[in-house]
Write an enzyme that holds these catalytic residues in place. Structure first.
Site, PDB file in Angstrom:
ATOM      1  N   ASP A  93       0.762  -1.288   0.039  1.00 36.93           N
ATOM      2  CA  ASP A  93       0.038  -0.045   0.049  1.00 36.93           C
ATOM      3  C   ASP A  93       0.863   1.286   0.046  1.00 36.93           C
ATOM      4  O   ASP A  93       1.554   1.381   0.830  1.00 36.93           O
ATOM      5  CB  ASP A  93      -0.990  -0.164   1.403  1.00 36.93           C
ATOM      6  N   SER A  96      -0.141   3.981   2.754  1.00 37.67           N
ATOM      7  CA  SER A  96      -0.205   4.465   4.138  1.00 37.67           C
ATOM      8  C   SER A  96       1.526   3.697   4.540  1.00 37.67           C
ATOM      9  O   SER A  96       2.318   3.440   3.598  1.00 37.67           O
ATOM     10  CB  SER A  96      -0.983   3.198   4.903  1.00 37.67           C
ATOM     11  N   ASN A  98       2.543   1.969   7.559  1.00 38.86           N
ATOM     12  CA  ASN A  98       2.933   0.854   8.667  1.00 38.86           C
ATOM     13  C   ASN A  98       2.685  -0.663   8.054  1.00 38.86           C
ATOM     14  O   ASN A  98       2.027  -0.664   7.279  1.00 38.86           O
ATOM     15  CB  ASN A  98       2.020   1.096   9.728  1.00 38.86           C
ATOM     16  N   TRP A 100       1.692  -4.111   9.316  1.00 35.97           N
ATOM     17  CA  TRP A 100       1.107  -4.809  10.490  1.00 35.97           C
ATOM     18  C   TRP A 100       0.386  -6.097   9.776  1.00 35.97           C
ATOM     19  O   TRP A 100      -0.055  -6.377   8.863  1.00 35.97           O
ATOM     20  CB  TRP A 100      -0.049  -4.205  11.164  1.00 35.97           C
ATOM     21  N   TYR A 136      -8.065   3.362   8.597  1.00 33.90           N
ATOM     22  CA  TYR A 136      -8.041   3.638   6.929  1.00 33.90           C
ATOM     23  C   TYR A 136      -9.300   4.266   6.432  1.00 33.90           C
ATOM     24  O   TYR A 136     -10.052   4.249   7.323  1.00 33.90           O
ATOM     25  CB  TYR A 136      -8.015   2.217   6.351  1.00 33.90           C
ATOM     26  N   ASP A 276      -1.941   5.759  -5.351  1.00 33.13           N
ATOM     27  CA  ASP A 276      -2.271   4.709  -4.249  1.00 33.13           C
ATOM     28  C   ASP A 276      -2.577   3.555  -4.593  1.00 33.13           C
ATOM     29  O   ASP A 276      -3.749   3.399  -5.098  1.00 33.13           O
ATOM     30  CB  ASP A 276      -3.252   5.452  -3.259  1.00 33.13           C
TER      31      ASP A 276
END
Length: 383
Positions: A93, A96, A98, A100, A136, A276
């Site tokens: 992505d 964004s 992070n 996880w 999100y 994106d």
């Protein structure tokens, strides 16, 4: 033993193809392997990556991660975390920052049908007392941060900080075909100050160039990938157009206008946009999207007659003075005899105004290079 022999054969063949075909005819290794019936295996088991432990001299700092195309709307690949490795599918992505994955401590229904990371099973895991919360556009998660070894393609990143989810509220992540998310945007928007995966790739000198590139297939075709540290030249035969970033947050650029060949539809005095990979559609301020729907003859829900597709104009996104058209065949989605525009009203406020999001619908038509070394994005039309 058989796998090793096959790897040796592929290495020898690829070296031969590079020296005898690519240099002579300008043909890519990918096309040459396809002609010899070896492309699928090569993409899944890149010999330069798998053979590196047997042949250290072959280990490079460019790694291509195959992505699975899920209904032309989501693209995800497989990574591993921990020692021994625990595998997860993640959405790569650029919207964004992070990384996880679900954890064994997650109590949400969304975690029940996805793989979950167990820290107790990894000898290299290090916990922290830091919490993590991410919201999100659709879906959210909360959890905590830890450190472990993360492997993406052939790239092994040590001491990578990542999130372990404890809650994933709602049902959005329950229905996603991927387990977690790997953010590829800038550290400035990383929740809890976590260092993004690609930043660690750069700081640990794991990539030959501080950039990555993306190809997202369309029409349910395979072959999608994200390449770390390199550019597949066979996708840039028409050259790359470079667009400077306007902010080091998302992959944010200035957009001059949104138009057809005849008139401007929106963003008449320039606006801000992000490229994106984690957003499926084309999104923009709600009022602007309503204007586009009206101008194209759609109703307020974006529905349009399927019979009109052949006569619909290209939508042209003008970036850094150059036109990047998206044809009606890309921005109109057809299902069960109904057609709808792939535009979504979404107000995403920033200091520079509401952002437009050029998601997968746009990226389908372009090979995209995300260049951290020069803070720019490169676009090349796909044939």
């Amino acid at each position: 033993m058989m796998k090793l022999l096959l790897l040796l054969s592929l290495v020898a063949l690829s070296q031969c193809l590079v020296s005898k075909i690519y240099l002579r005819k300008g043909k890519s290794l990918r096309k040459s392997l396809k002609e010899h019936g070896l492309l699928e295996y090569y993409l899944k088991h890149n010999p330069y990556n798998l053979a590196s432990k047997y042949f250290p001299t072959l280990a490079g700092r460019v790694s291509s991660e195959p992505l699975e195309n899920y209904m032309d709307m989501e693209y995800f690949g497989t990574i591993s975390i921990g020692t021994p490795a625990q595998e997860f599918t993640v959405l790569f992505d650029t919207g964004s920052s992070n990384l996880w994955v679900p954890s064994v401590y997650c109590s949400s229904e969304a975690c029940t049908n996805h793989k979950r990371f167990n820290p107790a099973d990894s000898s290299t895991f290090e916990s922290t007392n830091d919490s993590l919360s991410i919201q999100y556009g659709t879906g959210s998660m909360t959890g905590f941060l830890g450190y472990d070894t993360v492997t993406v393609g052939s790239i092994r990143i040590t001491n990578q900080i990542f999130g372990l989810s404890e809650t994933e509220p709602g049902d959005f992540f329950y229905y996603t075909p991927f387990d977690g998310i790997l953010g590829l945007a800038f550290p400035s928007i990383a929740s809890s100050g976590a260092t993004p995966v690609f930043d660690n790739m750069m700081s640990q000198d794991l990539v030959s160039k501080d950039l990555f590139s993306v190809y997202l297939s369309n029409d349910d075709k395979s072959g999608s990938f994200v390449m770390f540290g390199g550019i597949d030249q066979s996708y840039v035969s028409g050259g790359l157009t470079w667009i400077p970033l306007s902010a080091e947050t998302y992959w944010q650029i200035t957009m001059d206008s949104v138009s057809t060949s005849e008139k401007v539809l929106a963003c008449a005095s320039s606006c801000q946009a992000i490229i994106d990979t984690g957003t499926s559609l084309l999104a923009g301020p709600s009022s602007a999207i309503a204007d586009i729907q009206s101008a194209l003859g759609a109703d307020s829900n974006g529905e349009i007659s399927c019979d009109s597709i052949s006569s619909m104009p290209d939508i042209i996104f003008k970036l850094n003075g150059k036109a990047f058209p998206v044809p009606a065949s890309s921005y109109i989605l057809e299902s069960d005899g109904s057609c709808i525009l792939a535009f979504e009203g979404m107000n995403l406020p920033t200091e520079s105004g509401d952002l437009w999001i050029l998601g997968d619908i746009f990226i389908h038509d372009y090979y995209v290079v995300f260049d951290r070394a020069n803070n720019r994005v490169g676009l090349s039309p796909l044939s």
